[in-house]
Scaffold this motif. Structure first.
Motif: not given
Length: 213
Positions: A43, A34-35, A8, A38-41
Motif C-alpha cells: 500500500s 504498514l502494521e 488508506t 493496518g494496511v496490506h503490504s
C-alpha cells in the motif's frame, strides 16, 4: 468495511507521522508503518512510491496542522499579540512535559535527521519553518505600534523560532524544563526592552524597513 484509497493514504500518513516523531525517520521501517496503519503490504508504494515520498507528505501534513493544532487555540484564547507569541511557545513547553522530554519539535527533529540527505524533505522543513515564522510575524505586525521604529519583524520572527528550537533541544538534552524556561525568560526580557523603546518613541514614529524600499 473496505477502506477507500484516500482513507488508506491518510492512515499511512498518520502512522508514519507518529512513528517518525517517536522513533525518527531512519529507525522506522516500512513494515512498522504498514502494521500501525493496518494496511496490506504494498500500500505504501502504491500510494507514495517510496518511504522518502511518504516523509514529504508527512511534512506537508504538519504544514496543514500548524493553524488548527498550534496557532488557532492560542489566538482564540489570547487577544494580546505579544502574549500570543509566548502562548505558542508555552504549547511546546507543555508538549515537552507531556512527553517527558523525549519528543521535541517534530519539524526540527526531521530537519536535523534528513535535511542533508533528502532535498525534497529539506524544502518541506523550510516551508514549515517559514509558515511558523509567518504566524509569529502576524503577531508582530499587530503589535507594530508598540515596537521600536525600524524593527525588522521578519528577522525577529526567525529569532523567536531559533529561541524555541534551541530551548526545546536543550530541554531534551538535559532532561528537564529549566533550559527551556531560561531561554523563554531571556526572550521575555528582550521583548520588555523592545516594548519600552517603542513606548518612548510613540506610535506616529513607528515604521518598518519594508516601508523604506
Amino acid at each position: 468495511m473496505v477502506a477507500t484509497a484516500e482513507e488508506t493514504r491518510r492512515r499511512l500518513i498518520e502512522a508514519a507521522r507518529e512513528l517518525f516523531y517517536l522513533q525518527g525517520y531512519e529507525a522506522t521501517s516500512v513494515a512498522e508503518i504498514l502494521e500501525k496503519a493496518g494496511v496490506h503490504s504494498g500500500s505504501l508504494y502504491h500510494h507514495f512510491g517510496s518511504k522518502e515520498r511518504l516523509l514529504v507528505e508527512v511534512l506537508e501534513t504538519y504544514k496543514e496542522m500548524l493553524w488548527p493544532a498550534v496557532v488557532q487555540p492560542v489566538f482564540e484564547s489570547l487577544e494580546d499579540p505579544i502574549q500570543r507569541i509566548f502562548g505558542i511557545l508555552d504549547g511546546y513547553r507543555r508538549g515537552l512535559l507531556a512527553m517527558v522530554f523525549t519528543g521535541g519539535c517534530p519539524i526540527g527533529n526531521l530537519g536535523i535527521e534528513v535535511g542533508d540527505r533528502i532535498p525534497a524533505a529539506r524544502i518541506k522543513v523550510a516551508e514549515n519553518f517559514e509558515d511558523w515564522c509567518g504566524w509569529i510575524e502576524v503577531c508582530l505586525e499587530e503589535a507594530a505600534d508598540r515596537l521600536p521604529p525600524g524593527t525588522d519583524r521578519k528577522q525577529l520572527s526567525k529569532f523567536i523560532l531559533t529561541v524555541m528550537e534551541g530551548a526545546v533541544m536543550q530541554a531534551r538534552a538535559y532532561g528537564g524544563i529549566e533550559p527551556f524556561d531560561a531561554c523563554v525568560e531571556q526572550l521575555r526580557g528582550y521583548f520588555s526592552l523592545l516594548l519600552s523603546q517603542g513606548e518612548s518613541r510613540g506610535p506616529s514614529q513607528v515604521r518598518d524597513r519594508s516601508d523604506e524600499t
